[in-house]
Design a protein around this motif. Structure first.
Motif, PDB file in Angstrom:
ATOM      1  N   ASP A 141      51.320  18.180  -3.885  1.00  0.00           N
ATOM      2  CA  ASP A 141      51.982  19.483  -3.869  1.00  0.00           C
ATOM      3  C   ASP A 141      51.016  20.661  -3.770  1.00  0.00           C
ATOM      4  O   ASP A 141      51.427  21.774  -3.422  1.00  0.00           O
ATOM      5  CB  ASP A 141      52.894  19.645  -5.095  1.00  0.00           C
ATOM      6  CG  ASP A 141      52.131  19.566  -6.407  1.00  0.00           C
ATOM      7  OD1 ASP A 141      51.198  18.754  -6.500  1.00  0.00           O
ATOM      8  OD2 ASP A 141      52.483  20.312  -7.345  1.00  0.00           O
TER       9      ASP A 141
ATOM     10  N   ASN B 265      55.976  16.693  -1.617  1.00  0.00           N
ATOM     11  CA  ASN B 265      56.674  15.971  -2.683  1.00  0.00           C
ATOM     12  C   ASN B 265      57.192  14.641  -2.155  1.00  0.00           C
ATOM     13  O   ASN B 265      57.123  14.364  -0.946  1.00  0.00           O
ATOM     14  CB  ASN B 265      57.815  16.823  -3.256  1.00  0.00           C
ATOM     15  CG  ASN B 265      58.811  17.239  -2.189  1.00  0.00           C
ATOM     16  OD1 ASN B 265      59.472  16.415  -1.573  1.00  0.00           O
ATOM     17  ND2 ASN B 265      58.913  18.550  -1.962  1.00  0.00           N
TER      18      ASN B 265
ATOM     19  N   MET C  71      54.946  15.946  -9.050  1.00  0.00           N
ATOM     20  CA  MET C  71      55.308  16.842  -7.952  1.00  0.00           C
ATOM     21  C   MET C  71      56.736  17.316  -8.147  1.00  0.00           C
ATOM     22  O   MET C  71      57.546  16.627  -8.782  1.00  0.00           O
ATOM     23  CB  MET C  71      55.183  16.112  -6.601  1.00  0.00           C
ATOM     24  CG  MET C  71      53.783  15.666  -6.246  1.00  0.00           C
ATOM     25  SD  MET C  71      53.714  14.785  -4.660  1.00  0.00           S
ATOM     26  CE  MET C  71      54.567  13.253  -5.083  1.00  0.00           C
TER      27      MET C  71
ATOM     28  N   ASN D 179      59.002  12.968  -7.891  1.00  0.00           N
ATOM     29  CA  ASN D 179      57.635  12.608  -8.258  1.00  0.00           C
ATOM     30  C   ASN D 179      57.147  11.370  -7.498  1.00  0.00           C
ATOM     31  O   ASN D 179      57.918  10.697  -6.807  1.00  0.00           O
ATOM     32  CB  ASN D 179      57.514  12.404  -9.773  1.00  0.00           C
ATOM     33  CG  ASN D 179      58.326  11.224 -10.274  1.00  0.00           C
ATOM     34  OD1 ASN D 179      58.286  10.140  -9.708  1.00  0.00           O
ATOM     35  ND2 ASN D 179      59.081  11.432 -11.349  1.00  0.00           N
TER      36      ASN D 179
END
Length: 212
Positions: A9, A35, A57, A61
């Motif tokens: 990110d 992401n 992120m 995630n």
């Protein structure tokens, strides 16, 4: 040429990883994502060989993205790269099928080495993380009975997998073709009802095959 997707990110970190990875002529970063959701969207449209995945992120995630990608594109290799020396993250990542787990404090050469290891069937885990993760993985698998009769050759290959050897390294060690080694490992996994190479490595360590 290995097509790589970097999922991170932070733009400056993402660009830095791209520069480091493309120092090797075999590696080309064809796509970037901020992401896990973007990573999946890219996977749906493009051929990707290797993913370098952050953990924390927004939107989705890295652990969740790894789970989905490994379910849909199991042959794509994923290396988790994170700032956090958290064995729980590593446990979850390996459970979801990640092919390695490194900290962002790793040297640039180590990142490139990890790509090669993962692409050749190896498992890369940062030393600091491995020291905490392996005992937990072994403990978790103590209840599973994996006592299966292996041939001498299968036992030898399982031992080398437990030592972290790649298919190429095993082939050179045993004077076999890489294809033959792959076939042996596939047969071993089927015979032992194991999901992947990580579980086979755990079996080797648990049963002290390195001491044989």
């Amino acid at each position: 040429m290995w097509r790589v997707l970097v999922v991170e990110d932070q733009t400056i970190v993402r660009q830095g990883l791209k520069v480091i990875l493309e120092q090797d002529p075999t590696i080309i970063v064809t796509h970037e994502a901020e992401n896990g959701q973007q990573a999946i969207e890219i996977m749906e449209k493009h051929l990707i060989d290797f993913i370098m995945m952050d953990v924390r992120m927004p939107v989705m995630n890295g652990i969740e993205a790894t789970r989905i990608i490994k379910e849909r594109w199991p042959h794509t290799k994923i290396l988790i790269l994170t700032t956090f020396n958290d064995d729980e993250y590593a446990m979850q990542a390996l459970k979801e099928g990640a092919n390695g787990f490194l900290l962002k404090t790793s040297e640039p050469a180590k990142l490139i080495e990890a790509v090669y290891s993962c692409m050749n069937g190896g498992l890369t885990i940062h030393d600091e993380v491995a020291a905490k993760v392996m005992p937990r993985l072994l403990q978790r698998n103590q209840k599973k009975s994996m006592d299966v009769d292996l041939t001498p050759r299968e036992l030898e290959i399982t031992k080398l997998v437990g030592e972290g050897q790649t298919n190429k390294e095993i082939s050179e060690r045993l004077h076999l073709s890489v294809g033959t080694v792959k076939n042996h490992i596939t047969h071993i996994l089927q015979k032992m009802n194991l999901r992947d190479r990580t579980q086979l490595a755990i079996y080797a360590v648990k049963h002290h095959l390195n001491d044989i």
